[in-house]
Write a protein that holds these residues in place. Structure first.
Motif, PDB file in Angstrom:
ATOM      1  N   TYR A  18       9.868   5.809  -8.263  1.00 32.03           N
ATOM      2  CA  TYR A  18       8.460   5.623  -7.908  1.00 32.03           C
ATOM      3  C   TYR A  18       8.236   4.163  -7.540  1.00 32.03           C
ATOM      4  O   TYR A  18       8.966   3.288  -8.005  1.00 32.03           O
ATOM      5  CB  TYR A  18       7.565   6.018  -9.089  1.00 32.03           C
ATOM      6  N   PRO A  75      -5.404  12.508  -6.288  1.00 31.16           N
ATOM      7  CA  PRO A  75      -4.298  12.455  -7.250  1.00 31.16           C
ATOM      8  C   PRO A  75      -4.198  11.111  -7.984  1.00 31.16           C
ATOM      9  O   PRO A  75      -3.583  11.021  -9.041  1.00 31.16           O
ATOM     10  CB  PRO A  75      -3.054  12.673  -6.375  1.00 31.16           C
ATOM     11  N   GLN A  76      -4.785  10.067  -7.397  1.00 28.71           N
ATOM     12  CA  GLN A  76      -4.794   8.779  -8.091  1.00 28.71           C
ATOM     13  C   GLN A  76      -6.093   8.569  -8.856  1.00 28.71           C
ATOM     14  O   GLN A  76      -6.130   7.856  -9.854  1.00 28.71           O
ATOM     15  CB  GLN A  76      -4.644   7.633  -7.086  1.00 28.71           C
ATOM     16  N   ARG A  90      -4.442  14.574  -1.097  1.00 28.20           N
ATOM     17  CA  ARG A  90      -3.051  14.208  -1.380  1.00 28.20           C
ATOM     18  C   ARG A  90      -2.899  12.743  -1.754  1.00 28.20           C
ATOM     19  O   ARG A  90      -1.882  12.355  -2.313  1.00 28.20           O
ATOM     20  CB  ARG A  90      -2.171  14.520  -0.155  1.00 28.20           C
ATOM     21  N   VAL A  91      -3.871  11.925  -1.397  1.00 30.39           N
ATOM     22  CA  VAL A  91      -3.718  10.492  -1.680  1.00 30.39           C
ATOM     23  C   VAL A  91      -4.756   9.999  -2.691  1.00 30.39           C
ATOM     24  O   VAL A  91      -4.399   9.449  -3.732  1.00 30.39           O
ATOM     25  CB  VAL A  91      -3.817   9.651  -0.384  1.00 30.39           C
ATOM     26  N   GLY A 132       2.697   4.980 -16.685  1.00 28.57           N
ATOM     27  CA  GLY A 132       2.840   5.004 -15.227  1.00 28.57           C
ATOM     28  C   GLY A 132       3.269   6.367 -14.722  1.00 28.57           C
ATOM     29  O   GLY A 132       3.512   7.285 -15.505  1.00 28.57           O
ATOM     30  N   TYR A 133       3.357   6.466 -13.390  1.00 26.85           N
ATOM     31  CA  TYR A 133       3.739   7.732 -12.771  1.00 26.85           C
ATOM     32  C   TYR A 133       5.165   8.131 -13.127  1.00 26.85           C
ATOM     33  O   TYR A 133       5.444   9.293 -13.370  1.00 26.85           O
ATOM     34  CB  TYR A 133       3.583   7.660 -11.254  1.00 26.85           C
ATOM     35  N   SER A 187      -3.513   5.407   4.421  1.00 28.86           N
ATOM     36  CA  SER A 187      -3.682   6.792   4.855  1.00 28.86           C
ATOM     37  C   SER A 187      -4.103   6.846   6.321  1.00 28.86           C
ATOM     38  O   SER A 187      -3.680   7.712   7.080  1.00 28.86           O
ATOM     39  CB  SER A 187      -4.754   7.489   4.018  1.00 28.86           C
ATOM     40  N   LYS A 197      -8.552  -0.119  -1.995  1.00 32.71           N
ATOM     41  CA  LYS A 197      -8.925   0.071  -0.589  1.00 32.71           C
ATOM     42  C   LYS A 197      -7.682   0.260   0.283  1.00 32.71           C
ATOM     43  O   LYS A 197      -7.704   0.984   1.272  1.00 32.71           O
ATOM     44  CB  LYS A 197      -9.696  -1.183  -0.136  1.00 32.71           C
ATOM     45  N   GLY A 198      -6.605  -0.388  -0.119  1.00 28.86           N
ATOM     46  CA  GLY A 198      -5.367  -0.296   0.653  1.00 28.86           C
ATOM     47  C   GLY A 198      -4.843   1.124   0.786  1.00 28.86           C
ATOM     48  O   GLY A 198      -4.154   1.445   1.753  1.00 28.86           O
ATOM     49  N   GLN A 199      -5.173   1.989  -0.176  1.00 29.39           N
ATOM     50  CA  GLN A 199      -4.720   3.376  -0.110  1.00 29.39           C
ATOM     51  C   GLN A 199      -5.417   4.120   1.024  1.00 29.39           C
ATOM     52  O   GLN A 199      -4.818   4.945   1.700  1.00 29.39           O
ATOM     53  CB  GLN A 199      -4.978   4.081  -1.445  1.00 29.39           C
ATOM     54  N   HIS A 202       1.706   7.512  -6.525  1.00 24.97           N
ATOM     55  CA  HIS A 202       1.936   8.780  -7.212  1.00 24.97           C
ATOM     56  C   HIS A 202       3.013   9.613  -6.535  1.00 24.97           C
ATOM     57  O   HIS A 202       3.279  10.734  -6.943  1.00 24.97           O
ATOM     58  CB  HIS A 202       0.641   9.583  -7.287  1.00 24.97           C
ATOM     59  N   MET A 203       3.611   9.070  -5.477  1.00 21.62           N
ATOM     60  CA  MET A 203       4.661   9.808  -4.782  1.00 21.62           C
ATOM     61  C   MET A 203       5.995   9.072  -4.944  1.00 21.62           C
ATOM     62  O   MET A 203       6.026   7.851  -5.016  1.00 21.62           O
ATOM     63  CB  MET A 203       4.349   9.885  -3.278  1.00 21.62           C
ATOM     64  N   PHE A 260       2.098   4.772  -1.684  1.00 20.52           N
ATOM     65  CA  PHE A 260       1.367   5.746  -2.485  1.00 20.52           C
ATOM     66  C   PHE A 260       2.030   5.817  -3.861  1.00 20.52           C
ATOM     67  O   PHE A 260       3.145   6.328  -3.979  1.00 20.52           O
ATOM     68  CB  PHE A 260       1.363   7.108  -1.788  1.00 20.52           C
ATOM     69  N   GLU A 318       5.962  12.203   3.828  1.00 20.57           N
ATOM     70  CA  GLU A 318       4.617  12.784   3.824  1.00 20.57           C
ATOM     71  C   GLU A 318       4.014  12.881   5.236  1.00 20.57           C
ATOM     72  O   GLU A 318       3.557  13.939   5.647  1.00 20.57           O
ATOM     73  CB  GLU A 318       3.703  11.969   2.899  1.00 20.57           C
ATOM     74  N   ASN A 327       0.805  -1.225   0.000  1.00 20.60           N
ATOM     75  CA  ASN A 327       0.000   0.000   0.000  1.00 20.60           C
ATOM     76  C   ASN A 327       0.835   1.271   0.000  1.00 20.60           C
ATOM     77  O   ASN A 327       0.506   2.243   0.669  1.00 20.60           O
ATOM     78  CB  ASN A 327      -0.955   0.038   1.204  1.00 20.60           C
ATOM     79  N   GLU A 345       6.350   1.896  -8.536  1.00 21.29           N
ATOM     80  CA  GLU A 345       6.208   0.940  -9.638  1.00 21.29           C
ATOM     81  C   GLU A 345       7.555   0.511 -10.220  1.00 21.29           C
ATOM     82  O   GLU A 345       7.637  -0.468 -10.943  1.00 21.29           O
ATOM     83  CB  GLU A 345       5.338   1.543 -10.746  1.00 21.29           C
TER      84      GLU A 345
END
Lengths: 273, 243
Positions: free
Chosen positions: A164, B139-140, B135-136, B217-218, B122, B116-118, A122-123, A120, A131, A118, A166
């Motif tokens: 990242y 953005p996704q 912020r979480v 991807g990001y 958090s 759900k894990g995000q 995008h960070m 993040f 964070e 889990n 990924e």
């Protein structure tokens, strides 16, 4: 019925012994629909103690730590951390359900690493770790970065700050997740089957990081695991759960080498085979 | 009646002069739909059930009535209860709120797709609800639905001619007036179609590009856009190492 009475007295005795406990579950029950996952759990964890929870799937071990992380609410019973009820708030003499403010205050003592990382996505790795120190602890960016870099070096990922999630392997991701939780300096760290989602060749590096951490810090740890050798190496106490109840607990050597109950014997035999 | 080039060239500037009005109304309404759509999304997830329920019915109601009826309601009926809006504001708000209900669905699909894990992570990191959202989760949730959001910009743009019904002088209104004055509709209406095509087509290509990018991807995005995230974080590292 005398057996029940004895059990009660024993529990009272335990409760008295555990006045100094960091985390305490008192007759905690958890039900999902008709399924009673925990049937009156009594468990105390001392400051700095490393406890491994083992048991077949569905025995309720993950639920135990998820309730402490406030991801699941107990159906009944009381969980305390540092002597304070987690899910309840004292108003005068009465206990009322906790509000978000209360939960947020007590959560600062608890950290968790998940089975599926889990992180993040995008960070960057660094931001994943800075964070919360910045926005929850209120550290300055420099301070948080220093702490985070230090922590990432410790888990061997000091060279991945700008990557990242990924771009990392599963084992690396999990090490970042450990850094992300530990950087908050909680009093108790929860590990939820942290190697179950990893390829076998990546399990070792993650377990080694946790072992090192266990030796270095005075954080308490609750580890839900299927790695028996790891439990033996890291834990001060192993708790075997079956059907939502503690079936047997004790020192790793006792539990893993001289299991008393038949259920534990048959459970362990599956791992040794 | 045949196509008259001279007439077409003569009237083209008159019709095209509405271009800024059309663009203004489109973006104004789009901005309303993006923000109000997000508010609707939040309200619908409110833990206060009556509010969530009310929002659900508001969305259903707005989506199942025609925008033209809503426009008439806002412009002609609301003054009866003391709310008078000028035609531009009435147009922008009506279109904006109508599309907000669709946009809110798009946001919802994006939010539901975040694992759900995000949320759990958090919580474990002890973020506030607002921090978790902005912020979480968002953005996704939003990058994957940008193409869908962009599509609604196009749809909204093509919906602007209904504003003619309350006298907003957009392309069709201009064409209609020219047509009526000269008894020639072929050229003015054709020009209107052409103008819509001229504006829509490049936008569609842009949205296509966005769609391709959102599938990367990001890390790939970061490289492409050369975002400054690395720079600022990298700086901080150097600072801390130096200090």
């Amino acid at each position: 019925m005398s057996l029940g009475l004895m059990e009660k007295q024993l529990n009272n005795q335990q409760v008295a012994d555990q006045e100094q406990a960091l985390v305490k579950y008192e007759n905690v029950k958890k039900q999902f629909g008709d399924n009673e996952v925990l049937k009156g759990l009594n468990l105390a964890i001392q400051p700095g103690e490393k406890v491994a929870l083992i048991g077949p799937s569905g025995s309720g071990k993950t639920t135990i730590i998820r309730m402490l992380m406030t991801l699941e609410k107990p159906t009944s019973g009381v969980i305390t951390i540092g002597g304070e009820p987690l899910w309840h708030k004292k108003v005068g003499e009465k206990l009322v359900p906790a509000d978000e403010k209360h939960l947020r205050r007590l959560r600062t003592d608890i950290g968790m690493v998940f089975q599926h990382f889990n992180l993040f996505p995008h960070m960057t790795i660094l931001r994943n770790v800075t964070e919360a120190p910045i926005h929850v602890l209120g550290l300055s960016k420099e301070e948080a970065t220093e702490r985070a870099v230090d922590m990432l070096n410790k888990v061997g990922l000091g060279d991945k700050l700008d990557a990242y999630p990924e771009q990392l392997s599963g084992g690396q991701k999990q090490r970042v997740a450990i850094a992300r939780a530990v950087v908050m300096r909680p009093k108790v760290m929860l590990f939820d089957e942290v190697t179950s989602a990893l390829d076998p060749e990546l399990v070792g590096e993650v377990l080694q990081v946790i072992k090192d951490l266990a030796e270095e810090t005075d954080m308490a740890m609750i580890l839900v695991t299927h790695e028996m050798d790891f439990a033996r190496d890291v834990a001060d106490r192993v708790v075997f759960l079956h059907n939502g109840q503690i079936e047997e607990q004790g020192k790793p050597s006792e539990i893993l080498e001289n299991p008393k109950s038949e259920r534990l014997q048959s459970f362990l035999s599956r791992f040794l085979a | 009646m045949t196509w008259d080039w001279q007439f077409a060239i003569e009237i083209f500037p008159d019709i095209a002069s509405a271009i800024w009005l059309v663009i203004g109304v489109t973006f104004g309404a789009y901005l309303v739909s993006l923000t109000f759509g997000l508010i609707l999304t939040f309200l619908r997830r409110s833990s206060f059930k009556p509010l969530a329920f009310l929002t659900y019915w508001f969305i259903e109601f707005v989506r199942s009535t025609p925008p033209l009826v809503q426009l008439f309601f806002v412009y002609f009926a609301l003054p009866a209860i003391g709310i008078t809006l000028n035609k531009y504001l009435a147009g922008i708000l009506t279109l904006g709120i109508h599309y907000a209900t669709y946009v809110s669905e798009v946001y919802r699909s994006g939010i539901d797709a975040v694992p759900k894990g995000q949320w759990e992570a958090s919580r474990a990191m002890n973020f506030t609800k607002i921090h978790t959202w902005f912020r979480v989760i968002l953005p996704q949730a939003i990058p994957p639905v940008i193409p869908m959001l962009g599509n609604y910009l196009l749809v909204l743009f093509k919906e602007t001619p209904i504003l003619m019904a309350i006298g907003v002088g957009e392309f069709l209104q201009e064409a209609q007036l020219i047509g009526a004055a000269n008894f020639r509709y072929l050229e003015p209406i054709t020009i209107v179609g052409l103008l819509f095509l001229l504006l829509s087509y490049p936008s569609a290509i842009l949205i296509n590009k966005l769609e391709k990018r959102s599938k990367l991807g990001y890390s790939a995005n970061k490289k492409q856009k050369g975002m400054s995230v690395v720079g600022t974080d990298g700086e901080a590292v150097k600072q801390s190492a130096g200090g």
